[in-house]
Design a protein around this motif. Sequence first.
Motif, mmCIF file in Angstrom:
data_model
loop_
_atom_site.group_PDB
_atom_site.id
_atom_site.type_symbol
_atom_site.label_atom_id
_atom_site.label_comp_id
_atom_site.label_asym_id
_atom_site.label_seq_id
_atom_site.Cartn_x
_atom_site.Cartn_y
_atom_site.Cartn_z
ATOM 1 N N CYS A 1 -0.402 -5.408 -2.661
ATOM 2 C CA CYS A 1 -0.715 -3.919 -2.180
ATOM 3 C C CYS A 1 0.458 -3.262 -2.914
ATOM 4 O O CYS A 1 0.212 -2.191 -3.380
ATOM 5 N N TRP B 1 -0.025 -0.349 -5.354
ATOM 6 C CA TRP B 1 0.425 0.930 -5.276
ATOM 7 C C TRP B 1 1.410 1.443 -6.279
ATOM 8 O O TRP B 1 1.378 2.716 -6.849
ATOM 9 N N TRP C 1 -1.580 7.982 -6.053
ATOM 10 C CA TRP C 1 -1.367 7.867 -4.511
ATOM 11 C C TRP C 1 -0.497 9.092 -4.229
ATOM 12 O O TRP C 1 -0.618 9.426 -3.126
ATOM 13 N N LEU D 1 2.039 3.365 2.570
ATOM 14 C CA LEU D 1 0.742 3.313 1.928
ATOM 15 C C LEU D 1 0.374 1.640 1.745
ATOM 16 O O LEU D 1 -0.402 1.097 2.513
ATOM 17 N N PRO D 2 1.152 0.987 1.002
ATOM 18 C CA PRO D 2 1.104 -0.346 0.839
ATOM 19 C C PRO D 2 1.334 -1.178 1.861
ATOM 20 O O PRO D 2 0.865 -2.318 2.104
ATOM 21 N N SER E 1 -1.372 -0.928 4.210
ATOM 22 C CA SER E 1 -2.552 -1.615 3.686
ATOM 23 C C SER E 1 -2.619 -3.015 3.731
ATOM 24 O O SER E 1 -3.545 -3.804 4.101
ATOM 25 N N MET F 1 -5.135 -5.317 5.716
ATOM 26 C CA MET F 1 -6.096 -6.460 5.218
ATOM 27 C C MET F 1 -5.884 -7.860 5.819
ATOM 28 O O MET F 1 -6.862 -8.661 5.561
ATOM 29 N N ARG G 1 -12.226 -1.552 8.986
ATOM 30 C CA ARG G 1 -11.005 -1.463 8.192
ATOM 31 C C ARG G 1 -11.008 -0.474 7.377
ATOM 32 O O ARG G 1 -9.918 0.294 7.092
ATOM 33 N N MET H 1 -8.017 2.646 7.232
ATOM 34 C CA MET H 1 -7.127 2.832 6.176
ATOM 35 C C MET H 1 -7.447 4.536 6.041
ATOM 36 O O MET H 1 -6.474 5.282 5.576
ATOM 37 N N PHE I 1 -4.007 6.764 5.881
ATOM 38 C CA PHE I 1 -3.610 7.328 4.637
ATOM 39 C C PHE I 1 -3.600 8.584 4.841
ATOM 40 O O PHE I 1 -2.529 9.227 4.208
#
Length: 225
Positions: free
Chosen positions: A20, A24, A31, A111-112, A115, A119, A128, A132, A136
């Motif tokens: 991720c 990113w 992003w 964000l990552p 994520s 996940m 999911r 997200m 986000f």
Amino acid sequence: MRLSPIREFALKALLWLPLCFVLWFWLAPLWVQPAVAMARGVLLGLWGDLFSAIVQGAEMLDAAGRVVARAGYLVQLSTKIVVTVPAGPGGAGGVGVLEPTLNPMVYGYSLPLFSGLAMATPLATRRRVLQMAIAFVAIWLAQACGLVAEALKVVAFDSGAEGAAAIARVGLAPEAIAFAYQFGYLILPAVVPVALWIGLNRAFIEALVQPDGEPGAGSRGQNDA
């Protein structure tokens, strides 16, 4: 040997998080766009006397001030503040308009982080995706807050007497700007993704901490959603 639910989740997170973060950074200009757009609306809408433009994409300079590359994720601010640059070893100095460059990425690693956690969590695809999407939007809002606070901080504290006077004219308190900058830089990027993941996955977390280590009804409910 079957792994316990906690170890299984930790292993999945360990595998997902690096991927991720790579995605990113690789797609960084994409992003940061929503957060930059939000910050632009706030800065130009509320403090148009200070800022004239916020543009995504800026040049990267080396220690000598030479252009080495152009990064699509950086943000170039154009202000209405005229500053005096004293002469020094690197140049003759002069008078110009303050145009600082900001890096939104320092506020966007949420964000990552979220994520990777999402996940690694056993969820139905629809759930999911929904998680997200919610995360986000919240993370982009927090990232925009960081950008706004840093833009004001640069004017208030990094632009000499001219910047301090401009901040005073628009009625902003330097102490409030300093607090907002520290909060947006140190607290929000780290806390927001974890708080969101915990809030959106309480049933799964409760199942993980059960004494027998076996997922309960709450976890099955998440998988079936």
